[in-house]
Write a protein that holds these residues in place. Structure first.
Motif, PDB file in Angstrom:
ATOM      1  N   TRP A  70       5.612  10.044  -2.089  1.00  0.00           N
ATOM      2  CA  TRP A  70       5.074   8.705  -1.898  1.00  0.00           C
ATOM      3  C   TRP A  70       3.898   8.830  -0.947  1.00  0.00           C
ATOM      4  CZ3 TRP A  70       7.459   3.921  -3.487  1.00  0.00           C
ATOM      5  CH2 TRP A  70       8.577   4.109  -4.297  1.00  0.00           C
ATOM      6  N   PHE A  71       2.986   7.885  -0.952  1.00  0.00           N
ATOM      7  CA  PHE A  71       1.823   7.965  -0.082  1.00  0.00           C
ATOM      8  C   PHE A  71       1.385   6.575   0.353  1.00  0.00           C
ATOM      9  CE2 PHE A  71       0.273   7.562  -4.375  1.00  0.00           C
ATOM     10  CZ  PHE A  71      -0.769   6.653  -4.276  1.00  0.00           C
ATOM     11  N   LEU A  72       0.567   6.547   1.388  1.00  0.00           N
ATOM     12  CA  LEU A  72      -0.031   5.311   1.868  1.00  0.00           C
ATOM     13  C   LEU A  72      -1.437   5.238   1.300  1.00  0.00           C
ATOM     14  CD1 LEU A  72      -0.037   2.795   3.662  1.00  0.00           C
ATOM     15  CD2 LEU A  72      -0.855   4.247   5.528  1.00  0.00           C
ATOM     16  N   ASP A  73      -1.701   4.238   0.480  1.00  0.00           N
ATOM     17  CA  ASP A  73      -3.015   4.067  -0.135  1.00  0.00           C
ATOM     18  C   ASP A  73      -3.967   3.466   0.889  1.00  0.00           C
ATOM     19  OD1 ASP A  73      -5.246   3.537  -1.625  1.00  0.00           O
ATOM     20  OD2 ASP A  73      -4.243   2.287  -3.110  1.00  0.00           O
ATOM     21  N   VAL A  74      -4.892   4.274   1.353  1.00  0.00           N
ATOM     22  CA  VAL A  74      -5.872   3.806   2.326  1.00  0.00           C
ATOM     23  C   VAL A  74      -7.251   3.633   1.692  1.00  0.00           C
ATOM     24  CG1 VAL A  74      -4.661   4.730   4.331  1.00  0.00           C
ATOM     25  CG2 VAL A  74      -6.313   6.165   3.117  1.00  0.00           C
ATOM     26  N   SER A  75      -7.317   3.668   0.354  1.00  0.00           N
ATOM     27  CA  SER A  75      -8.600   3.469  -0.312  1.00  0.00           C
ATOM     28  C   SER A  75      -9.065   2.027  -0.113  1.00  0.00           C
ATOM     29  CB  SER A  75      -8.489   3.793  -1.803  1.00  0.00           C
ATOM     30  OG  SER A  75      -7.627   2.882  -2.451  1.00  0.00           O
ATOM     31  N   LYS A  76     -10.365   1.834  -0.184  1.00  0.00           N
ATOM     32  CA  LYS A  76     -10.936   0.511   0.076  1.00  0.00           C
ATOM     33  C   LYS A  76     -10.372  -0.562  -0.854  1.00  0.00           C
ATOM     34  CE  LYS A  76     -15.452   0.206   2.109  1.00  0.00           C
ATOM     35  NZ  LYS A  76     -16.880   0.246   1.925  1.00  0.00           N
ATOM     36  N   GLY A 119      -7.701  -0.219  -2.897  1.00  0.00           N
ATOM     37  CA  GLY A 119      -6.269  -0.104  -3.157  1.00  0.00           C
ATOM     38  C   GLY A 119      -5.923   0.414  -4.531  1.00  0.00           C
ATOM     39  N   SER A 120      -6.737   1.326  -5.077  1.00  0.00           N
ATOM     40  CA  SER A 120      -6.509   1.797  -6.441  1.00  0.00           C
ATOM     41  C   SER A 120      -6.066   3.257  -6.531  1.00  0.00           C
ATOM     42  CB  SER A 120      -7.779   1.609  -7.269  1.00  0.00           C
ATOM     43  OG  SER A 120      -8.830   2.388  -6.725  1.00  0.00           O
ATOM     44  N   ARG A 121      -5.725   3.863  -5.417  1.00  0.00           N
ATOM     45  CA  ARG A 121      -5.307   5.268  -5.437  1.00  0.00           C
ATOM     46  C   ARG A 121      -4.039   5.404  -6.263  1.00  0.00           C
ATOM     47  NH1 ARG A 121      -4.006   8.775  -0.027  1.00  0.00           N
ATOM     48  NH2 ARG A 121      -2.932  10.455  -1.084  1.00  0.00           N
ATOM     49  N   ARG A 122      -3.952   6.477  -7.070  1.00  0.00           N
ATOM     50  CA  ARG A 122      -2.820   6.682  -7.964  1.00  0.00           C
ATOM     51  C   ARG A 122      -1.976   7.904  -7.642  1.00  0.00           C
ATOM     52  NH1 ARG A 122      -4.848   6.985 -13.749  1.00  0.00           N
ATOM     53  NH2 ARG A 122      -2.632   7.102 -14.081  1.00  0.00           N
ATOM     54  N   TRP A 123      -2.601   8.916  -7.045  1.00  0.00           N
ATOM     55  CA  TRP A 123      -1.906  10.179  -6.833  1.00  0.00           C
ATOM     56  C   TRP A 123      -1.771  10.497  -5.352  1.00  0.00           C
ATOM     57  CZ3 TRP A 123      -6.122  10.160 -10.386  1.00  0.00           C
ATOM     58  CH2 TRP A 123      -5.727  10.112 -11.721  1.00  0.00           C
ATOM     59  N   CYS A 124      -0.719  11.250  -5.024  1.00  0.00           N
ATOM     60  CA  CYS A 124      -0.525  11.676  -3.640  1.00  0.00           C
ATOM     61  C   CYS A 124      -1.664  12.594  -3.215  1.00  0.00           C
ATOM     62  CB  CYS A 124       0.822  12.367  -3.472  1.00  0.00           C
ATOM     63  SG  CYS A 124       0.985  13.885  -4.441  1.00  0.00           S
ATOM     64  N   SER A 125      -2.158  13.390  -4.151  1.00  0.00           N
ATOM     65  CA  SER A 125      -3.257  14.312  -3.883  1.00  0.00           C
ATOM     66  C   SER A 125      -4.130  14.414  -5.125  1.00  0.00           C
ATOM     67  CB  SER A 125      -2.703  15.693  -3.523  1.00  0.00           C
ATOM     68  OG  SER A 125      -3.719  16.665  -3.570  1.00  0.00           O
ATOM     69  N   MET A 126      -5.392  14.106  -4.988  1.00  0.00           N
ATOM     70  CA  MET A 126      -6.303  14.218  -6.124  1.00  0.00           C
ATOM     71  C   MET A 126      -6.449  15.683  -6.542  1.00  0.00           C
ATOM     72  SD  MET A 126      -7.957  12.494  -8.146  1.00  0.00           S
ATOM     73  CE  MET A 126      -9.005  12.945  -9.498  1.00  0.00           C
ATOM     74  N   GLU A 127      -6.408  16.590  -5.563  1.00  0.00           N
ATOM     75  CA  GLU A 127      -6.589  18.008  -5.852  1.00  0.00           C
ATOM     76  C   GLU A 127      -5.420  18.605  -6.633  1.00  0.00           C
ATOM     77  OE1 GLU A 127      -6.935  16.706  -2.725  1.00  0.00           O
ATOM     78  OE2 GLU A 127      -9.116  16.630  -2.812  1.00  0.00           O
ATOM     79  N   VAL A 128      -4.231  18.045  -6.460  1.00  0.00           N
ATOM     80  CA  VAL A 128      -3.067  18.611  -7.139  1.00  0.00           C
ATOM     81  C   VAL A 128      -2.637  17.704  -8.295  1.00  0.00           C
ATOM     82  CG1 VAL A 128      -0.681  19.396  -6.871  1.00  0.00           C
ATOM     83  CG2 VAL A 128      -2.329  19.781  -5.044  1.00  0.00           C
ATOM     84  N   CYS A 129      -2.018  16.585  -8.001  1.00  0.00           N
ATOM     85  CA  CYS A 129      -1.472  15.721  -9.052  1.00  0.00           C
ATOM     86  C   CYS A 129      -2.568  15.065  -9.891  1.00  0.00           C
ATOM     87  CB  CYS A 129      -0.561  14.664  -8.442  1.00  0.00           C
ATOM     88  SG  CYS A 129       0.995  15.362  -7.852  1.00  0.00           S
ATOM     89  N   GLY A 130      -3.623  14.599  -9.266  1.00  0.00           N
ATOM     90  CA  GLY A 130      -4.717  13.975 -10.019  1.00  0.00           C
ATOM     91  C   GLY A 130      -5.380  14.966 -10.954  1.00  0.00           C
ATOM     92  N   ASN A 131      -5.623  16.174 -10.473  1.00  0.00           N
ATOM     93  CA  ASN A 131      -6.251  17.201 -11.293  1.00  0.00           C
ATOM     94  C   ASN A 131      -5.345  17.590 -12.457  1.00  0.00           C
ATOM     95  OD1 ASN A 131      -8.356  19.127 -11.857  1.00  0.00           O
ATOM     96  ND2 ASN A 131      -6.924  20.689 -11.146  1.00  0.00           N
ATOM     97  N   ARG A 159       0.808  -1.226   0.000  1.00  0.00           N
ATOM     98  CA  ARG A 159       0.000   0.000   0.000  1.00  0.00           C
ATOM     99  C   ARG A 159       0.840   1.274   0.000  1.00  0.00           C
ATOM    100  NH1 ARG A 159      -5.675   0.247   0.381  1.00  0.00           N
ATOM    101  NH2 ARG A 159      -6.445  -1.855   0.056  1.00  0.00           N
ATOM    102  N   VAL A 160       2.160   1.165   0.055  1.00  0.00           N
ATOM    103  CA  VAL A 160       3.047   2.333  -0.031  1.00  0.00           C
ATOM    104  C   VAL A 160       3.411   2.492  -1.497  1.00  0.00           C
ATOM    105  CG1 VAL A 160       5.242   3.357   0.681  1.00  0.00           C
ATOM    106  CG2 VAL A 160       3.924   1.958   2.298  1.00  0.00           C
ATOM    107  N   ARG A 161       3.030   3.638  -2.069  1.00  0.00           N
ATOM    108  CA  ARG A 161       3.193   3.835  -3.517  1.00  0.00           C
ATOM    109  C   ARG A 161       3.775   5.200  -3.847  1.00  0.00           C
ATOM    110  NH1 ARG A 161      -2.440   1.534  -4.158  1.00  0.00           N
ATOM    111  NH2 ARG A 161      -1.982  -0.680  -4.174  1.00  0.00           N
ATOM    112  N   LYS A 162       4.403   5.258  -5.014  1.00  0.00           N
ATOM    113  CA  LYS A 162       4.883   6.527  -5.559  1.00  0.00           C
ATOM    114  C   LYS A 162       3.749   7.150  -6.352  1.00  0.00           C
ATOM    115  CE  LYS A 162       8.512   8.664  -8.297  1.00  0.00           C
ATOM    116  NZ  LYS A 162       7.705   9.842  -8.392  1.00  0.00           N
ATOM    117  N   CYS A 163       3.637   8.464  -6.276  1.00  0.00           N
ATOM    118  CA  CYS A 163       2.616   9.187  -7.024  1.00  0.00           C
ATOM    119  C   CYS A 163       2.767   8.910  -8.518  1.00  0.00           C
ATOM    120  CB  CYS A 163       2.738  10.686  -6.747  1.00  0.00           C
ATOM    121  SG  CYS A 163       1.483  11.683  -7.567  1.00  0.00           S
ATOM    122  N   ALA A 164       1.622   8.753  -9.217  1.00  0.00           N
ATOM    123  CA  ALA A 164       1.629   8.445 -10.652  1.00  0.00           C
ATOM    124  C   ALA A 164       2.030   9.648 -11.512  1.00  0.00           C
ATOM    125  CB  ALA A 164       0.256   7.935 -11.085  1.00  0.00           C
TER     126      ALA A 164
END
Length: 102
Positions: free
Chosen positions: A69-75, A77-89, A57-62
């Motif tokens: 790097w971030f800890l994926d705490v999604s149900k 385990g599919s989180r891709r970005w450190c922050s949806m508001e910044v990198c995901g957007n 669950r420890v991943r590098k931002c896509a």
């Protein structure tokens, strides 16, 4: 030293935890060589703990430009970005702009 384990261990060498018993119950006291090592040591100790419990669950931002790097705490385990508001957007806006270009 060399790789990431050596660098993490080098930070961890600057401190440790001491179990204590207080009036409200047990707790751990963080002891470091110097006060300016406290934040780095606490972060390294938490990373070592998480890597021991849930390393998958420890991943590098896509985002290729992001260094986080971030800890994926999604149900699931599919989180891709450190922050949806910044990198995901940024990623989504970039793909949108590419589709719109002639």
């Amino acid at each position: 030293g060399g790789g990431p384990p050596d660098r993490l261990n080098a930070v961890l060498d600057h401190g440790g935890r001491r179990p204590r018993l207080g009036e409200t119950g047990p707790y751990e006291l963080v002891v470091v060589d110097a006060a300016d090592w406290h934040a780095a040591w606490a972060a390294a100790a938490d990373l070592a703990r998480v890597l021991g419990e849930r390393p998958e669950r420890v991943r590098k931002c896509a985002n290729p430009q992001c260094v986080l790097w971030f800890l994926d705490v999604s149900k699931n385990g599919s989180r891709r970005w450190c922050s949806m508001e910044v990198c995901g957007n940024r990623s989504k806006v970039g793909r949108f702009n590419q589709r719109r270009r002639p």
